[in-house]
Design a protein around this motif. Structure first.
Motif, mmCIF file in Angstrom:
data_model
loop_
_atom_site.group_PDB
_atom_site.id
_atom_site.type_symbol
_atom_site.label_atom_id
_atom_site.label_comp_id
_atom_site.label_asym_id
_atom_site.label_seq_id
_atom_site.Cartn_x
_atom_site.Cartn_y
_atom_site.Cartn_z
ATOM 1 N N LEU A 103 -1.512 1.221 -9.019
ATOM 2 C CA LEU A 103 -1.225 2.302 -9.757
ATOM 3 C C LEU A 103 -1.696 4.076 -9.724
ATOM 4 N N ALA A 104 -2.972 4.225 -10.147
ATOM 5 C CA ALA A 104 -3.614 5.468 -9.557
ATOM 6 C C ALA A 104 -2.801 5.564 -8.189
ATOM 7 N N ALA A 105 -3.340 4.773 -7.337
ATOM 8 C CA ALA A 105 -3.669 5.017 -5.650
ATOM 9 C C ALA A 105 -2.119 4.868 -5.306
ATOM 10 N N MET A 106 -0.496 4.763 -5.486
ATOM 11 C CA MET A 106 0.655 5.434 -5.518
ATOM 12 C C MET A 106 0.474 6.365 -6.138
ATOM 13 N N GLY A 107 -0.236 6.860 -7.288
ATOM 14 C CA GLY A 107 0.490 8.231 -7.917
ATOM 15 C C GLY A 107 -0.519 9.587 -6.739
ATOM 16 N N GLU A 108 -1.368 9.019 -6.224
ATOM 17 C CA GLU A 108 -2.077 9.946 -5.686
ATOM 18 C C GLU A 108 -1.713 10.590 -3.713
ATOM 19 N N ALA A 109 -0.960 9.091 -3.977
ATOM 20 C CA ALA A 109 0.425 9.014 -2.490
ATOM 21 C C ALA A 109 1.320 9.512 -2.931
ATOM 22 N N GLY A 110 1.501 10.256 -3.832
ATOM 23 C CA GLY A 110 3.172 11.059 -4.002
ATOM 24 C C GLY A 110 4.251 9.932 -4.166
ATOM 25 N N ILE A 111 3.540 8.635 -4.948
ATOM 26 C CA ILE A 111 4.903 7.643 -5.203
ATOM 27 C C ILE A 111 5.243 7.449 -6.413
ATOM 28 N N THR A 143 17.034 9.758 -4.324
ATOM 29 C CA THR A 143 17.817 8.731 -2.645
ATOM 30 C C THR A 143 17.951 7.137 -2.848
ATOM 31 N N PRO A 144 18.381 6.377 -2.510
ATOM 32 C CA PRO A 144 18.461 4.957 -2.495
ATOM 33 C C PRO A 144 17.552 4.879 -1.577
ATOM 34 N N GLN A 145 17.211 6.020 -0.089
ATOM 35 C CA GLN A 145 16.723 5.948 0.993
ATOM 36 C C GLN A 145 14.914 6.307 0.660
ATOM 37 N N GLN A 146 14.655 6.745 -0.904
ATOM 38 C CA GLN A 146 13.671 7.279 -0.640
ATOM 39 C C GLN A 146 13.252 6.968 -1.804
ATOM 40 N N THR A 155 0.599 -1.671 -0.108
ATOM 41 C CA THR A 155 -0.053 -0.051 0.053
ATOM 42 C C THR A 155 1.170 1.197 -0.051
ATOM 43 N N PRO A 156 0.304 2.319 -0.316
ATOM 44 C CA PRO A 156 1.398 3.131 -0.364
ATOM 45 C C PRO A 156 1.360 3.651 1.020
ATOM 46 N N GLU A 157 0.209 3.586 2.249
ATOM 47 C CA GLU A 157 1.018 4.087 3.474
ATOM 48 C C GLU A 157 2.439 2.894 3.706
ATOM 49 N N MET A 158 1.760 2.249 3.325
ATOM 50 C CA MET A 158 3.312 1.669 3.886
ATOM 51 C C MET A 158 4.356 2.086 3.187
ATOM 52 N N LEU A 159 4.588 2.525 2.834
ATOM 53 C CA LEU A 159 5.527 3.562 1.852
ATOM 54 C C LEU A 159 6.411 4.246 2.687
ATOM 55 N N GLU A 218 5.627 5.543 5.207
ATOM 56 C CA GLU A 218 5.806 5.393 6.468
ATOM 57 C C GLU A 218 7.256 5.346 6.091
ATOM 58 N N ARG A 219 7.646 4.544 5.498
ATOM 59 C CA ARG A 219 9.354 4.662 5.239
ATOM 60 C C ARG A 219 10.210 5.744 4.365
ATOM 61 N N GLY A 220 9.440 6.617 3.823
ATOM 62 C CA GLY A 220 9.644 8.157 3.016
ATOM 63 C C GLY A 220 10.394 7.329 1.891
ATOM 64 N N ILE A 221 9.612 6.261 1.369
ATOM 65 C CA ILE A 221 9.623 5.871 -0.241
ATOM 66 C C ILE A 221 8.874 6.937 -1.302
ATOM 67 N N ARG A 222 9.343 7.514 -1.897
ATOM 68 C CA ARG A 222 9.095 8.035 -3.150
ATOM 69 C C ARG A 222 8.928 7.559 -4.733
ATOM 70 N N LEU A 223 9.840 6.903 -4.846
ATOM 71 C CA LEU A 223 10.258 6.346 -6.192
ATOM 72 C C LEU A 223 10.166 4.573 -5.491
ATOM 73 N N LEU A 224 9.288 3.984 -6.543
ATOM 74 C CA LEU A 224 8.874 2.385 -6.426
ATOM 75 C C LEU A 224 9.184 2.275 -8.037
ATOM 76 N N LEU A 225 9.880 1.153 -7.838
ATOM 77 C CA LEU A 225 10.195 0.523 -8.856
ATOM 78 C C LEU A 225 10.031 -0.855 -8.895
ATOM 79 N N CYS A 226 9.367 -1.306 -10.073
ATOM 80 C CA CYS A 226 8.677 -2.165 -10.558
ATOM 81 C C CYS A 226 9.148 -3.600 -11.452
ATOM 82 N N ASP A 227 9.409 -5.086 -11.040
ATOM 83 C CA ASP A 227 10.084 -5.942 -11.999
ATOM 84 C C ASP A 227 8.183 -5.663 -12.882
ATOM 85 N N LEU A 228 8.393 -6.293 -14.114
ATOM 86 C CA LEU A 228 7.667 -6.522 -14.702
ATOM 87 C C LEU A 228 6.791 -7.738 -14.397
ATOM 88 N N ASP A 229 7.774 -8.451 -15.204
ATOM 89 C CA ASP A 229 6.926 -10.153 -15.580
ATOM 90 C C ASP A 229 6.882 -10.668 -13.848
#
Length: 166
Positions: free
Chosen positions: A54-62, A109-112, A18-22, A24-35
């Motif tokens: 993806l829309a929920a992630m975007g609305e949360a600023g991720i 940054t990596p921390q984000q 969830t966006p909340e999980m990310l 709360e860890r200060g994550i701003r970029l979520l990299l995803c594998d596809l397959d």
């Protein structure tokens, strides 16, 4: 740079992240594998559930970006165009090269940054080597082919060491 095959978080599928999980860890970029992470390899395009997530992630600023080792850009380009997101292809995971390129593109940054994937030897190892949060999911559609069955079987002891499971 850590040489670890242990994910920091283990989830049944991408929808459990969830966006909340990310946030709360200060994550701003979520990299995803596809397959096998966002869709089984044999599925040609994204479904409505993925669009909503993806829309929920975007609305949360991720910001979400695909980080793929696919040799042919056709599948990744089509998927990303349909989703309206960016990607880094030929990422060379577990090398940190693709991770660094994606973070530079996003200005974080990596921390984000977090990496969501289904394989220890590419996604998790690459995330840990790059200093980003390593989030592992079970493969969508299950592993296909003899090699993937063996590979996913070999991952079990490392996944068992993950401290955070949802």
């Amino acid at each position: 740079m850590s040489f670890s095959l242990i994910p920091q978080m283990l989830l049944p599928g991408y929808g459990s992240l969830t966006p909340e999980m990310l946030r709360e860890r200060g994550i701003r970029l979520l990299l995803c594998d596809l397959d096998y992470t966002l869709a089984p390899k044999y599925v040609p395009g994204p479904d409505e559930a993925l669009h909503r997530w993806l829309a929920a992630m975007g609305e949360a600023g991720i910001r979400v970006m695909i980080l793929s080792n696919n040799r042919s850009p056709v599948r990744v380009e089509r998927f990303c165009r349909d989703l309206g997101i960016d990607y880094v292809g030929h990422a060379g995971k577990p090398s940190s090269k693709g991770f660094r390129a994606a973070m530079e593109k996003a200005g974080v940054t990596p921390q984000q940054t977090a990496m969501l994937g289904d394989k220890l030897l590419t996604d998790v190892l690459g995330a840990n080597r790059s200093g980003v949060l390593a989030v592992m999911v079970e493969p969508m559609g299950g592993p296909k082919g003899a090699w993937n069955h063996i590979l996913h079987g070999l991952q079990k002891p490392f996944k068992a060491q993950c401290k955070e499971r949802k």
